[in-house]
Write a protein that holds these residues in place. Structure first.
Motif, PDB file in Angstrom:
ATOM      1  N   CYS A 122       7.839   5.234  -3.941  1.00  0.00           N
ATOM      2  CA  CYS A 122       8.033   6.624  -3.520  1.00  0.00           C
ATOM      3  C   CYS A 122       8.203   6.723  -2.002  1.00  0.00           C
ATOM      4  CB  CYS A 122       6.847   7.478  -3.971  1.00  0.00           C
ATOM      5  SG  CYS A 122       6.807   7.842  -5.738  1.00  0.00           S
ATOM      6  N   LYS A 123       7.376   6.024  -1.278  1.00  0.00           N
ATOM      7  CA  LYS A 123       7.441   6.098   0.182  1.00  0.00           C
ATOM      8  C   LYS A 123       8.734   5.494   0.715  1.00  0.00           C
ATOM      9  CE  LYS A 123       2.427   6.223   0.618  1.00  0.00           C
ATOM     10  NZ  LYS A 123       1.177   5.491   0.985  1.00  0.00           N
ATOM     11  N   ALA A 124       9.219   4.425   0.084  1.00  0.00           N
ATOM     12  CA  ALA A 124      10.492   3.827   0.503  1.00  0.00           C
ATOM     13  C   ALA A 124      11.651   4.788   0.245  1.00  0.00           C
ATOM     14  CB  ALA A 124      10.718   2.515  -0.251  1.00  0.00           C
ATOM     15  N   LEU A 125      11.623   5.497  -0.884  1.00  0.00           N
ATOM     16  CA  LEU A 125      12.692   6.458  -1.196  1.00  0.00           C
ATOM     17  C   LEU A 125      12.615   7.686  -0.290  1.00  0.00           C
ATOM     18  CD1 LEU A 125      12.782   6.364  -5.110  1.00  0.00           C
ATOM     19  CD2 LEU A 125      14.168   5.073  -3.492  1.00  0.00           C
ATOM     20  N   GLU A 126      11.413   8.100   0.042  1.00  0.00           N
ATOM     21  CA  GLU A 126      11.264   9.246   0.951  1.00  0.00           C
ATOM     22  C   GLU A 126      11.854   8.932   2.325  1.00  0.00           C
ATOM     23  OE1 GLU A 126       7.260  11.553  -0.710  1.00  0.00           O
ATOM     24  OE2 GLU A 126       7.060  10.043   0.882  1.00  0.00           O
ATOM     25  N   ALA A 141       2.260 -23.440 -17.159  1.00  0.00           N
ATOM     26  CA  ALA A 141       1.102 -22.989 -16.403  1.00  0.00           C
ATOM     27  C   ALA A 141       1.014 -23.689 -15.056  1.00  0.00           C
ATOM     28  CB  ALA A 141      -0.177 -23.224 -17.194  1.00  0.00           C
ATOM     29  N   SER A 142       1.443 -24.950 -15.007  1.00  0.00           N
ATOM     30  CA  SER A 142       1.378 -25.703 -13.755  1.00  0.00           C
ATOM     31  C   SER A 142       2.377 -25.188 -12.737  1.00  0.00           C
ATOM     32  CB  SER A 142       1.656 -27.189 -14.029  1.00  0.00           C
ATOM     33  OG  SER A 142       3.009 -27.395 -14.391  1.00  0.00           O
ATOM     34  N   ARG A 143       3.382 -24.421 -13.212  1.00  0.00           N
ATOM     35  CA  ARG A 143       4.398 -23.909 -12.299  1.00  0.00           C
ATOM     36  C   ARG A 143       4.114 -22.483 -11.854  1.00  0.00           C
ATOM     37  NH1 ARG A 143       8.850 -27.198 -12.581  1.00  0.00           N
ATOM     38  NH2 ARG A 143      10.130 -25.592 -11.615  1.00  0.00           N
ATOM     39  N   ILE A 144       3.091 -21.860 -12.433  1.00  0.00           N
ATOM     40  CA  ILE A 144       2.775 -20.485 -12.091  1.00  0.00           C
ATOM     41  C   ILE A 144       2.186 -20.407 -10.684  1.00  0.00           C
ATOM     42  CG2 ILE A 144       1.276 -18.531 -12.683  1.00  0.00           C
ATOM     43  CD1 ILE A 144       3.490 -18.854 -14.630  1.00  0.00           C
ATOM     44  N   VAL A 145       2.579 -19.370  -9.943  1.00  0.00           N
ATOM     45  CA  VAL A 145       2.005 -19.142  -8.629  1.00  0.00           C
ATOM     46  C   VAL A 145       0.634 -18.510  -8.818  1.00  0.00           C
ATOM     47  CG1 VAL A 145       2.250 -17.899  -6.457  1.00  0.00           C
ATOM     48  CG2 VAL A 145       4.271 -18.824  -7.593  1.00  0.00           C
ATOM     49  N   LYS A 146      -0.392 -19.202  -8.438  1.00  0.00           N
ATOM     50  CA  LYS A 146      -1.748 -18.716  -8.635  1.00  0.00           C
ATOM     51  C   LYS A 146      -2.093 -17.654  -7.583  1.00  0.00           C
ATOM     52  CE  LYS A 146      -2.562 -21.504 -12.033  1.00  0.00           C
ATOM     53  NZ  LYS A 146      -2.692 -20.984 -13.407  1.00  0.00           N
ATOM     54  N   THR A 147      -2.867 -16.640  -7.987  1.00  0.00           N
ATOM     55  CA  THR A 147      -3.294 -15.599  -7.069  1.00  0.00           C
ATOM     56  C   THR A 147      -4.794 -15.434  -7.158  1.00  0.00           C
ATOM     57  OG1 THR A 147      -2.955 -13.912  -8.750  1.00  0.00           O
ATOM     58  CG2 THR A 147      -1.121 -14.347  -7.259  1.00  0.00           C
ATOM     59  N   GLU A 148      -5.371 -14.916  -6.095  1.00  0.00           N
ATOM     60  CA  GLU A 148      -6.805 -14.673  -6.091  1.00  0.00           C
ATOM     61  C   GLU A 148      -7.123 -13.446  -6.930  1.00  0.00           C
ATOM     62  OE1 GLU A 148      -9.092 -16.551  -4.732  1.00  0.00           O
ATOM     63  OE2 GLU A 148      -7.623 -17.977  -3.954  1.00  0.00           O
ATOM     64  N   LYS A 149      -8.238 -13.498  -7.656  1.00  0.00           N
ATOM     65  CA  LYS A 149      -8.629 -12.360  -8.471  1.00  0.00           C
ATOM     66  C   LYS A 149      -9.061 -11.176  -7.613  1.00  0.00           C
ATOM     67  CE  LYS A 149      -9.948 -13.947 -13.051  1.00  0.00           C
ATOM     68  NZ  LYS A 149     -11.031 -13.923 -14.066  1.00  0.00           N
ATOM     69  N   ASP A 150      -9.670 -11.460  -6.472  1.00  0.00           N
ATOM     70  CA  ASP A 150     -10.154 -10.380  -5.621  1.00  0.00           C
ATOM     71  C   ASP A 150      -8.984  -9.784  -4.848  1.00  0.00           C
ATOM     72  OD1 ASP A 150     -11.530  -8.645  -4.063  1.00  0.00           O
ATOM     73  OD2 ASP A 150     -12.612 -10.151  -2.890  1.00  0.00           O
ATOM     74  N   GLU A 151      -8.494  -8.612  -5.286  1.00  0.00           N
ATOM     75  CA  GLU A 151      -7.338  -7.985  -4.638  1.00  0.00           C
ATOM     76  C   GLU A 151      -7.724  -7.044  -3.507  1.00  0.00           C
ATOM     77  OE1 GLU A 151      -5.619  -9.200  -8.638  1.00  0.00           O
ATOM     78  OE2 GLU A 151      -7.229  -7.773  -8.260  1.00  0.00           O
ATOM     79  N   GLY A 152      -8.997  -6.965  -3.173  1.00  0.00           N
ATOM     80  CA  GLY A 152      -9.421  -6.109  -2.079  1.00  0.00           C
ATOM     81  C   GLY A 152     -10.300  -4.972  -2.564  1.00  0.00           C
ATOM     82  N   ASP A 153     -10.837  -4.220  -1.608  1.00  0.00           N
ATOM     83  CA  ASP A 153     -11.739  -3.120  -1.916  1.00  0.00           C
ATOM     84  C   ASP A 153     -10.986  -1.992  -2.613  1.00  0.00           C
ATOM     85  OD1 ASP A 153     -14.403  -1.698  -1.455  1.00  0.00           O
ATOM     86  OD2 ASP A 153     -12.952  -0.313  -0.558  1.00  0.00           O
ATOM     87  N   ILE A 154     -11.511  -1.551  -3.746  1.00  0.00           N
ATOM     88  CA  ILE A 154     -10.824  -0.529  -4.544  1.00  0.00           C
ATOM     89  C   ILE A 154     -10.739   0.794  -3.802  1.00  0.00           C
ATOM     90  CG2 ILE A 154     -11.112   0.932  -6.595  1.00  0.00           C
ATOM     91  CD1 ILE A 154     -11.863  -1.551  -8.153  1.00  0.00           C
ATOM     92  N   LEU A 155     -11.813   1.248  -3.208  1.00  0.00           N
ATOM     93  CA  LEU A 155     -11.815   2.531  -2.503  1.00  0.00           C
ATOM     94  C   LEU A 155     -10.817   2.530  -1.353  1.00  0.00           C
ATOM     95  CD1 LEU A 155     -13.173   5.289  -2.516  1.00  0.00           C
ATOM     96  CD2 LEU A 155     -14.888   4.386  -0.928  1.00  0.00           C
ATOM     97  N   GLU A 156     -10.750   1.414  -0.634  1.00  0.00           N
ATOM     98  CA  GLU A 156      -9.815   1.313   0.484  1.00  0.00           C
ATOM     99  C   GLU A 156      -8.368   1.327  -0.010  1.00  0.00           C
ATOM    100  OE1 GLU A 156      -8.820   1.337   4.403  1.00  0.00           O
ATOM    101  OE2 GLU A 156     -10.858   1.438   3.574  1.00  0.00           O
ATOM    102  N   ARG A 157      -8.098   0.655  -1.094  1.00  0.00           N
ATOM    103  CA  ARG A 157      -6.741   0.605  -1.636  1.00  0.00           C
ATOM    104  C   ARG A 157      -6.289   1.976  -2.133  1.00  0.00           C
ATOM    105  NH1 ARG A 157      -7.064  -4.056  -5.979  1.00  0.00           N
ATOM    106  NH2 ARG A 157      -4.812  -3.721  -6.177  1.00  0.00           N
ATOM    107  N   CYS A 158      -7.234   2.758  -2.645  1.00  0.00           N
ATOM    108  CA  CYS A 158      -6.892   4.085  -3.179  1.00  0.00           C
ATOM    109  C   CYS A 158      -6.351   5.029  -2.098  1.00  0.00           C
ATOM    110  CB  CYS A 158      -8.105   4.713  -3.847  1.00  0.00           C
ATOM    111  SG  CYS A 158      -8.557   3.965  -5.430  1.00  0.00           S
ATOM    112  N   LYS A 159      -6.676   4.774  -0.835  1.00  0.00           N
ATOM    113  CA  LYS A 159      -6.235   5.648   0.254  1.00  0.00           C
ATOM    114  C   LYS A 159      -4.716   5.664   0.405  1.00  0.00           C
ATOM    115  CE  LYS A 159     -10.505   5.026   2.942  1.00  0.00           C
ATOM    116  NZ  LYS A 159     -11.098   4.503   4.210  1.00  0.00           N
ATOM    117  N   SER A 160      -4.040   4.607  -0.046  1.00  0.00           N
ATOM    118  CA  SER A 160      -2.587   4.526   0.113  1.00  0.00           C
ATOM    119  C   SER A 160      -1.830   5.091  -1.091  1.00  0.00           C
ATOM    120  CB  SER A 160      -2.168   3.068   0.332  1.00  0.00           C
ATOM    121  OG  SER A 160      -2.429   2.291  -0.832  1.00  0.00           O
ATOM    122  N   PHE A 161      -2.526   5.525  -2.140  1.00  0.00           N
ATOM    123  CA  PHE A 161      -1.871   5.994  -3.350  1.00  0.00           C
ATOM    124  C   PHE A 161      -1.283   7.396  -3.162  1.00  0.00           C
ATOM    125  CE2 PHE A 161      -4.982   3.306  -6.138  1.00  0.00           C
ATOM    126  CZ  PHE A 161      -4.398   2.155  -5.633  1.00  0.00           C
TER     127      PHE A 161
END
Length: 450
Positions: free
Chosen positions: A162-166, A108-128
């Motif tokens: 998908c976008k990288a393959l396109e 556990a001490s070697r795990i790279v910690k990340t923030e729980k807040d990954e950003g606004d959900i509605l805003e992130r959905c625009k890129s899907f």
């Protein structure tokens, strides 16, 4: 085989014991009914100091306590300059092993910690590629739950790949959203018979309901202790899965799958675990490609623990084995399943790193070979190797079996992994010393690439 998969403790067990035990007391049974644990080595006769953890050994069955060795850092391959960086992430089959409590703390001490807040959900959905399976308002209300965070990550992974393959192909993925009457649904993105890719599929699924008896039986065979209520086991499963079959035989096939599974037991408690991996299936062996692919995966794994890559690489070689052919499906990568330690947050961070490595480990290889000339004979060899791919997926692959055993599953999406074309020839044997024979040698004797 040495594999780190960390098993979960119940509250009662944690209060009475400081060791973790594998639930695989009866071993893991393959499709021929063979107990895979029975062939594993027993532990070294004398353990060294735990602080150094210099080696990895297996305990006898029903205990499965083990030590983790430290790996070595490897300089990434020369592909590392100018490759894609992906901010997406990812999304359940394998062998589960326990780890002592002090090893859990060390890991556990070697795990790279990340923030729980990954950003606004509605805003992130625009890129899907499509609106998510779960209603956006529901996701916003449950934004801190792992099921929501995982669904957002697998949607981002699908879009990034998908976008990288396109960009490489010039074509556009067909986006097909579907609903499952028993609960949930999915988004299938398919690019078929295009310029570079004969068939490229990237699926997301988010399903829930009650496990069928066949699916529950399959999980119990892996050591899962599942306590049903009135014969029902409510579950939630989600993941992103992709298989890419290029037209050019010098561009390898790639597969990745990252998933999350939750089961609610009779007393209301939940079991959860993650699984997945990424592996490469070339038709012609290119050493530079193999080193680049494995180095990229190793780099992702090393952010969390130096033993992840060597252990999950061995697990991959073992899992993607076509027993009736005595050969691997490809040159491997990483594979893990039932991963539920040291904590949900830590495993989620690891899965996210793995998913972010998908584009940089594969797309540079596609670009490198996209204009390679090939002969009709080389194309025919590709068709034969695809036949092997079909054999593994239909006979051995656990994900395919689970999908077919789940009520209301979408068959088109489950069988998306199969190539558009394949070939079977009676008693085909490549000439000694040929490039085709070189590939078969590696498939029968896996190699350490980094």
């Amino acid at each position: 085989m040495s594999s780190i998969t960390l098993t979960r403790l119940t509250t009662a067990t944690k209060s009475t014991s400081r060791l973790c035990f594998s639930p695989l007391c009866k071993g893991t049974i393959n499709s021929q009914g063979v107990d895979l644990h029975s062939s594993l080595r027993r532990p070294h006769s004398s353990f060294r100091k735990l602080s150094s953890l210099p080696f990895t050994k297996w305990f006898p069955r029903c205990v499965s306590t083990r030590l983790m060795s430290y790996g070595l850092n490897v300089t990434p391959g020369r592909y590392r300059k100018g490759v894609f960086l992906v901010t997406g992430a990812a999304a359940v089959a394998g062998i589960v092993v326990g780890v002592c409590h002090f090893q859990r703390a060390e890991m556990a001490s070697r795990i790279v910690k990340t923030e729980k807040d990954e950003g606004d959900i509605l805003e992130r959905c625009k890129s899907f590629m499509s609106p998510p399976v779960t209603d956006v308002e529901v996701l916003q209300q449950r934004k801190d739950e792992m099921s929501t965070r995982m669904e957002m990550l697998i949607m981002e992974t699908q879009a990034a790949f998908c976008k990288a393959l396109e960009q490489v192909d010039g074509g556009t993925f067909k986006v097909d959203s579907w609903q499952r009457k028993e609960g949930g649904g999915g988004i299938s993105c398919v690019l078929q018979d295009s310029k570079v890719f004969e068939k490229a599929g990237v699926n997301v699924s988010v399903v829930f309901g009650s496990l069928s008896e066949e699916a529950a039986k399959q999980m119990r065979s892996r050591g899962k202790v599942l306590k049903a209520k009135d014969g029902k086991l409510p579950f939630c499963a989600m993941g992103v899965s992709s298989v890419i079959h290029p037209k050019n035989p010098f561009i390898p096939t790639v597969h990745f799958n990252y998933r999350y599974f939750e089961i609610e037991e009779a007393d209301g408690s939940k079991q959860w675990w993650f699984g997945g991996g990424t592996d490469l299936t070339p038709m012609y062996l290119n050493q530079e490609d193999a080193i680049h692919f494995h180095s990229t995966l190793k780099e992702a794994c090393d952010k969390h623990h130096p033993q992840y890559y060597p252990d999950f690489k061995k697990w991959c070689d073992r899992y993607f084995f076509i027993n009736h052919r005595d050969e691997r499906r490809g040159i491997g990568g990483i594979f893990f399943d039932d991963l539920d330690s040291p904590s949900q947050e830590d495993v989620f961070a690891f899965v996210k790193s793995c998913a972010r490595s998908v584009v940089p480990c594969y797309v540079p290889i596609v670009r490198k070979h996209v204009n390679d000339p090939f002969s009709p004979e080389e194309k025919a060899w590709q068709q034969l190797r695809r036949g092997r791919y079909v054999e593994f997926n239909l006979v051995y692959d656990r994900g395919t079996k689970f999908g077919l055993a789940t009520p209301g599953s979408r068959i088109e999406s489950i069988l998306m992994s199969l190539p558009l074309t394949a070939r079977w020839e009676y008693m085909n044997k490549p000439a000694k010393g040929s490039k085709e024979a070189e590939l078969l040698e590696i498939l029968r004797k896996p190699k350490e690439w980094v």
